[in-house]
Write a protein that holds these residues in place. Structure first.
Motif, PDB file in Angstrom:
ATOM      1  N   ASP B  41      60.962  56.255 144.613  1.00  0.00           N
ATOM      2  CA  ASP B  41      61.365  54.920 144.168  1.00  0.00           C
ATOM      3  C   ASP B  41      62.884  54.823 144.301  1.00  0.00           C
ATOM      4  O   ASP B  41      63.629  55.368 143.476  1.00  0.00           O
ATOM      5  N   GLY B  42      63.345  54.159 145.349  1.00  0.00           N
ATOM      6  CA  GLY B  42      64.780  53.986 145.534  1.00  0.00           C
ATOM      7  C   GLY B  42      65.352  53.164 144.395  1.00  0.00           C
ATOM      8  O   GLY B  42      64.737  52.199 143.944  1.00  0.00           O
ATOM      9  N   HIS B  43      66.539  53.568 143.907  1.00  0.00           N
ATOM     10  CA  HIS B  43      67.119  52.868 142.755  1.00  0.00           C
ATOM     11  C   HIS B  43      67.366  51.399 143.090  1.00  0.00           C
ATOM     12  O   HIS B  43      67.785  51.059 144.202  1.00  0.00           O
ATOM     13  N   GLY B  44      67.180  50.562 142.077  1.00  0.00           N
ATOM     14  CA  GLY B  44      67.166  49.138 142.338  1.00  0.00           C
ATOM     15  C   GLY B  44      68.499  48.419 142.225  1.00  0.00           C
ATOM     16  O   GLY B  44      68.673  47.363 142.827  1.00  0.00           O
ATOM     17  N   SER B  45      69.467  48.975 141.494  1.00  0.00           N
ATOM     18  CA  SER B  45      70.669  48.177 141.248  1.00  0.00           C
ATOM     19  C   SER B  45      71.542  48.084 142.508  1.00  0.00           C
ATOM     20  O   SER B  45      71.371  48.826 143.469  1.00  0.00           O
ATOM     21  N   ALA B  46      72.485  47.148 142.444  1.00  0.00           N
ATOM     22  CA  ALA B  46      73.218  46.730 143.638  1.00  0.00           C
ATOM     23  C   ALA B  46      73.959  47.868 144.330  1.00  0.00           C
ATOM     24  O   ALA B  46      74.121  47.859 145.547  1.00  0.00           O
ATOM     25  N   ALA B  47      74.388  48.858 143.556  1.00  0.00           N
ATOM     26  CA  ALA B  47      75.177  49.943 144.147  1.00  0.00           C
ATOM     27  C   ALA B  47      74.368  50.786 145.129  1.00  0.00           C
ATOM     28  O   ALA B  47      74.928  51.429 146.010  1.00  0.00           O
ATOM     29  N   TYR B  48      73.054  50.767 144.960  1.00  0.00           N
ATOM     30  CA  TYR B  48      72.209  51.634 145.781  1.00  0.00           C
ATOM     31  C   TYR B  48      71.719  50.867 147.012  1.00  0.00           C
ATOM     32  O   TYR B  48      70.539  50.576 147.161  1.00  0.00           O
ATOM     33  N   LEU B 129      58.570  62.091 143.361  1.00  0.00           N
ATOM     34  CA  LEU B 129      57.436  62.703 142.666  1.00  0.00           C
ATOM     35  C   LEU B 129      56.482  63.203 143.750  1.00  0.00           C
ATOM     36  O   LEU B 129      56.031  62.425 144.588  1.00  0.00           O
ATOM     37  N   GLY B 130      56.217  64.501 143.749  1.00  0.00           N
ATOM     38  CA  GLY B 130      55.346  65.053 144.779  1.00  0.00           C
ATOM     39  C   GLY B 130      54.392  66.080 144.198  1.00  0.00           C
ATOM     40  O   GLY B 130      54.665  66.676 143.154  1.00  0.00           O
ATOM     41  N   LEU B 143      61.594  64.270 139.959  1.00  0.00           N
ATOM     42  CA  LEU B 143      63.002  64.050 139.637  1.00  0.00           C
ATOM     43  C   LEU B 143      63.148  62.554 139.363  1.00  0.00           C
ATOM     44  O   LEU B 143      62.906  61.736 140.244  1.00  0.00           O
ATOM     45  N   GLY B 144      63.492  62.222 138.141  1.00  0.00           N
ATOM     46  CA  GLY B 144      63.596  60.815 137.770  1.00  0.00           C
ATOM     47  C   GLY B 144      62.282  60.270 137.235  1.00  0.00           C
ATOM     48  O   GLY B 144      61.373  61.032 136.896  1.00  0.00           O
ATOM     49  N   ASP B 145      62.194  58.945 137.166  1.00  0.00           N
ATOM     50  CA  ASP B 145      60.998  58.368 136.548  1.00  0.00           C
ATOM     51  C   ASP B 145      59.832  58.299 137.527  1.00  0.00           C
ATOM     52  O   ASP B 145      59.934  58.726 138.671  1.00  0.00           O
ATOM     53  N   GLY B 146      58.725  57.732 137.044  1.00  0.00           N
ATOM     54  CA  GLY B 146      57.478  57.753 137.804  1.00  0.00           C
ATOM     55  C   GLY B 146      56.441  58.492 136.973  1.00  0.00           C
ATOM     56  O   GLY B 146      56.765  59.044 135.908  1.00  0.00           O
ATOM     57  N   THR B 172      70.948  58.396 134.943  1.00  0.00           N
ATOM     58  CA  THR B 172      69.652  58.334 135.594  1.00  0.00           C
ATOM     59  C   THR B 172      69.472  59.582 136.439  1.00  0.00           C
ATOM     60  O   THR B 172      70.359  59.968 137.177  1.00  0.00           O
ATOM     61  N   GLU B 173      68.330  60.186 136.313  1.00  0.00           N
ATOM     62  CA  GLU B 173      68.078  61.362 137.133  1.00  0.00           C
ATOM     63  C   GLU B 173      67.765  60.897 138.544  1.00  0.00           C
ATOM     64  O   GLU B 173      66.952  60.002 138.749  1.00  0.00           O
ATOM     65  N   SER B 174      68.441  61.511 139.498  1.00  0.00           N
ATOM     66  CA  SER B 174      68.351  61.013 140.862  1.00  0.00           C
ATOM     67  C   SER B 174      68.598  62.137 141.848  1.00  0.00           C
ATOM     68  O   SER B 174      69.303  63.103 141.544  1.00  0.00           O
ATOM     69  N   LEU B 175      68.043  61.994 143.018  1.00  0.00           N
ATOM     70  CA  LEU B 175      68.306  62.972 144.074  1.00  0.00           C
ATOM     71  C   LEU B 175      69.772  62.978 144.482  1.00  0.00           C
ATOM     72  O   LEU B 175      70.250  63.939 145.069  1.00  0.00           O
ATOM     73  N   CYS B 176      70.493  61.900 144.184  1.00  0.00           N
ATOM     74  CA  CYS B 176      71.897  61.844 144.601  1.00  0.00           C
ATOM     75  C   CYS B 176      72.825  62.486 143.563  1.00  0.00           C
ATOM     76  O   CYS B 176      74.032  62.542 143.768  1.00  0.00           O
ATOM     77  N   ALA B 177      72.269  62.987 142.439  1.00  0.00           N
ATOM     78  CA  ALA B 177      73.107  63.609 141.397  1.00  0.00           C
ATOM     79  C   ALA B 177      73.598  64.982 141.848  1.00  0.00           C
ATOM     80  O   ALA B 177      72.929  65.647 142.646  1.00  0.00           O
ATOM     81  N   PRO B 178      74.764  65.415 141.360  1.00  0.00           N
ATOM     82  CA  PRO B 178      75.214  66.773 141.685  1.00  0.00           C
ATOM     83  C   PRO B 178      74.196  67.802 141.191  1.00  0.00           C
ATOM     84  O   PRO B 178      73.640  67.653 140.110  1.00  0.00           O
ATOM     85  N   ARG B 179      73.948  68.797 141.986  1.00  0.00           N
ATOM     86  CA  ARG B 179      72.996  69.864 141.651  1.00  0.00           C
ATOM     87  C   ARG B 179      71.676  69.285 141.144  1.00  0.00           C
ATOM     88  O   ARG B 179      71.111  69.711 140.125  1.00  0.00           O
ATOM     89  N   ALA B 180      71.191  68.317 141.901  1.00  0.00           N
ATOM     90  CA  ALA B 180      69.999  67.588 141.456  1.00  0.00           C
ATOM     91  C   ALA B 180      68.788  68.500 141.295  1.00  0.00           C
ATOM     92  O   ALA B 180      67.874  68.190 140.526  1.00  0.00           O
ATOM     93  N   TRP B 181      68.794  69.632 142.018  1.00  0.00           N
ATOM     94  CA  TRP B 181      67.639  70.520 141.894  1.00  0.00           C
ATOM     95  C   TRP B 181      67.453  71.030 140.468  1.00  0.00           C
ATOM     96  O   TRP B 181      66.350  71.366 140.065  1.00  0.00           O
ATOM     97  N   GLU B 182      68.535  71.074 139.718  1.00  0.00           N
ATOM     98  CA  GLU B 182      68.402  71.561 138.337  1.00  0.00           C
ATOM     99  C   GLU B 182      67.757  70.509 137.430  1.00  0.00           C
ATOM    100  O   GLU B 182      67.383  70.797 136.303  1.00  0.00           O
TER     101      GLU B 182
END
Lengths: 443, 307
Positions: B41-48, B129-130, B143-146, B172-182
């Motif tokens: 689910d790609g983030h919805g706000s304008a910045a994304y 989500l996989g 990672l993130g909602d769903g 917001t938890e996101s794949l674009c966050a630093p060290r998102a794997w954690e």
């Protein structure tokens, strides 16, 4: 449910009583954990996967149960359980909700304080020390099997079913990122034991206090595909501390690993020195690893000298024996260091420095040279800093012990402080606390 | 899609007020009894501004990593090592590969605002989500909602990756966050007895669950979805799914995506074959309802099951 046991499944405890499954709590690499009902109340049951329910594992569990280890810092196996087939498991106490896993800390899902984290580190060290002193090696120290209370720092060590008597064989060699380099490399003669536990313990402490792995710097970021070979290199063949003072090749990346740069900057030199020793010399020479007693003393001192910033209210770790105030990690203002109480215990004489900040407390371990463990509960309270009820800003040391103190003022006069009474605080004040000499110093 | 023991359904519907659908999904059965499912689910706000691409990259990456993990999980291996791979290696690989996809796209389509490397990931921000199901193991990553919803073999419905505690602050938890794997949550469920594999697994973006007033309604929806699959079969539900998702979107206003894997009940006639065979064999069977009769109003409808 997808687990091995259904709700309502009846199993047999080694004392002949029954355990009835009431729900599943989780799954791991060796088995599943269930909530069960027994005549002793609600318990947790670890039940092994068929592939892990080996004769060797059974022997280990039976031996651990037979030890009858009674320590509230461990969820120890205390009864062997069997089912209809070949399956087996063991009972332990249910982990109370207040204990949280470290992954939640790293994922920023817990609110905690430097004091609670340092306390948790201290309790972890003492818990493993208690195990080692009984000749037991844990062998599987990792962030997955330790839980802590983010409010108090109390700890609970779980998954103790891989702990074995020092020198005995066990199939477990630990989780690679916590394993000593010689084990990762598979050096001839290297076996998991208390010496390798010391490395794992230091990794755990670093992760707890610095929120990062000590060997995961730029070298880790450069790994394209993290797999077994890459981990073996990172943790075994070419381990390099991210803050190695003589080699910056694995220094943290300021963008991706900025957190650890910030946390390291807040750590007092007393802790940094031990981490550097452990992850430089200690990586190459196991005998140079930091011992539990060194960690215990350092963490105890650091905890005693945590200072709350007068400007922003954030807790700061300070260098225990230094009178130089550093800047608050949060607001940048210079910290105001409260007076220091220097306690000298009865022989073997040990000096302890406690900052008398707001609500400072002294416990039984402060007045003993070699306390068996640090206990910060009310049960061990000896003294606490209290504000005068009618004179705000005036503080005194209240006697919370059950014995009278003898205080000596700077003018040479003495005073008896009965239990419940409060001694006005002033620089130079000396007091005998249960045999320990304590002096108030302004610095 | 139909594999020997599973039916797979999936669809995605653009939110009513959205300029484009920022969700993405994919399903695959690379071998008998092996399923790999993903939604993002790609983030919805304008910045994304490029989150629809970020979601697509996330799903593509997961499918690739998930297939490799499934292959590894099917081979005999120490379960503890496999768990370590699931908990540590895979999240990192997913994030790394996703970042690589983003970098590649940026090279061809620069943002043109001089963003540094780390900041450049942000326009592609997405959740992920996989899930991977192989004989003996069901594992999932989030990672993130769903919502990962599981109907277990005993019929109970669970949400094993639902966060134990609400998120702190507004990060917001996101794949674009630093060290998102954690930040990735992992569901790990070895299944020693094949009969205890879940009956139904669904992965959906939050557009679906948000269309319910309460979590209980969503759980009931999943329960009834499984029941309908048991009675009607996958084809009828497959036909109705876009309508349900569109209807859900009118309540949540969001893009709505769902994939589901449903295991035909053990011992059913078509357990090892194409479920459509049964419809052809027994057209008078009450369960063989033609898809056109599986009207959304008759189905486990998002808003009719919550009350």
């Amino acid at each position: 449910m997808s687990g091995m046991l259904d709700n309502g499944a009846r199993l047999t405890i080694d004392d002949g009583h029954e355990a009835v499954v009431t729900g599943m709590l989780g799954a791991g690499g060796q088995g599943e954990v269930y909530r069960v009902s027994t005549d002793q109340g609600e318990k947790a049951l670890k039940w092994y996967y068929p592939a892990c329910a080996t004769a060797e594992q059974r022997k280990i569990v039976e031996e651990l149960v037979g030890r009858d280890f009674d320590d509230d810092r461990f969820l120890w196996p205390h009864a062997f359980v069997t089912g209809r087939g070949d399956g087996f498991g063991y009972l332990m106490d249910v982990r109370p909700d207040r204990f949280k896993g470290l992954p939640a800390l790293f994922r920023r899902r817990l609110r905690t304080t430097p004091q609670a984290l340092v306390t948790a580190g201290l309790h972890m060290v003492e818990a493993y020390q208690a195990l080692h002193s009984r000749g037991i090696a844990y062998r599987d120290i990792s962030w997955g099997n330790i839980f802590f209370d983010p409010a108090t720092g109390d700890v609970l060590v779980c998954d103790n079913d891989n702990a074995v008597v020092e020198g005995e064989a066990s199939g477990i060699t630990g989780t690679m990122e916590f394993m000593a380099p010689e084990l990762v490399r598979g050096d001839v003669g290297a076996i998991p034991g208390t010496q390798t536990d010391l490395h794992s313990l230091s990794v755990l402490l670093f992760m707890l206090l610095m929120n990062h792995h000590p060997l995961k710097g730029r070298a880790e970021l450069a790994i394209r595909c993290l797999d077994e070979a890459a981990e073996r290199k990172l943790y075994g063949k070419s381990p390099l501390f991210i803050f190695d003072p003589d080699d910056s090749r694995n220094a943290p990346d300021p963008t991706e690993q900025g957190t650890v740069l910030a946390t390291w900057a807040t750590a007092p030199p007393a802790l940094r020195k031990l981490f550097i020793q452990n992850f430089t010399e200690g990586l190459r020479d196991a005998s140079r690893r930091v011992r539990e007693s060194q960690w215990r003393d350092a963490l105890s001192e650091v905890r005693d000298t945590i200072v709350v910033c007068a400007s922003c209210g954030r807790q700061n770790m300070t260098e225990p024996r230094s009178a130089t105030a550093r800047a608050c990690w949060s607001c940048g203002r210079t910290l105001l260091l409260p007076p220091r109480l220097v306690i000298t215990t009865p022989p073997p004489r040990t000096e302890r420095h406690v900052r008398l900040g707001h609500a400072a407390r002294l416990h039984a371990h402060h007045v003993r040279a070699e306390p068996p463990r640090h206990d910060y509960t009310d049960a061990t309270l000896v003294a606490e800093l209290v504000e005068h009820p009618k004179k705000p800003g005036k503080f005194g040391l209240a006697n919370r012990s059950d014995a009278a103190w003898t205080a000596r003022r700077s003018d040479g006069t003495s005073q008896t402080v009965a239990p419940g009474q409060t001694l006005p605080l002033r620089s130079g004040l000396a007091v005998n606390l249960a045999g320990a000499e304590a002096v108030v110093r302004a610095d | 899609m139909s594999v020997p023991h599973w039916e797979i359904l999936g669809d995605s519907v653009q939110g009513p007020a959205k300029v484009r659908n920022q969700d993405w999904y994919e399903t695959d059965a690379p071998a008998d009894d092996v399923l790999v499912l993903a939604v993002a689910d790609g983030h919805g706000s304008a910045a994304y501004t490029r989150s629809h691409l970020g979601a697509r990259f996330a799903v593509d990456v997961f499918m690739r990593c998930g297939r490799a993990f499934a292959e590894r999980a099917r081979a005999p291996e120490d379960l503890r090592r496999l768990r370590h791979a699931a908990g540590h290696w895979l999240p990192r690989e997913i994030v790394r590969d996703w970042q690589e996809e983003v970098r590649r796209h940026l090279r061809d389509h620069p943002l043109g605002d001089g963003s540094d490397d780390a900041a450049a990931f942000s326009p592609y921000g997405t959740t992920l989500l996989g899930a991977v199901l192989v004989p003996g193991l069901f594992a999932a990553w989030q990672l993130g909602d769903g919502d990962l919803m599981v109907v277990e073999a005993d019929g109970s419905v669970g949400a094993p990756l639902a966060p134990a505690e609400p998120e702190l602050g507004d990060e917001t938890e996101s794949l674009c966050a630093p060290r998102a794997w954690e930040l990735m949550r992992v569901h790990w469920a070895p299944v020693a007895d094949p009969d205890r594999m879940p009956r139904c697994v669904s992965l959906s973006t939050d557009g679906l669950s948000k269309s319910f007033a309460a979590q209980e309604g969503f759980i009931q929806f999943v329960r009834e979805l499984n029941e309908r699959l048991d009675t009607v079969g996958a084809d009828g539900i497959r036909e109705a799914l876009p309508g349900w998702l569109a209807h859900a979107g009118t309540y949540s206003g969001d893009d709505t995506t769902a994939v589901a894997a449903w295991r035909r009940p053990a011992g059913s006639e078509d357990d090892s074959g194409d479920p459509r065979e049964r419809l052809r064999r027994d057209p008078a069977h009450p369960q063989a309802v033609p898809p056109e009769n599986t009207h959304p109003q008759d189905a486990p409808h998002p808003h009719e099951t919550e009350n």
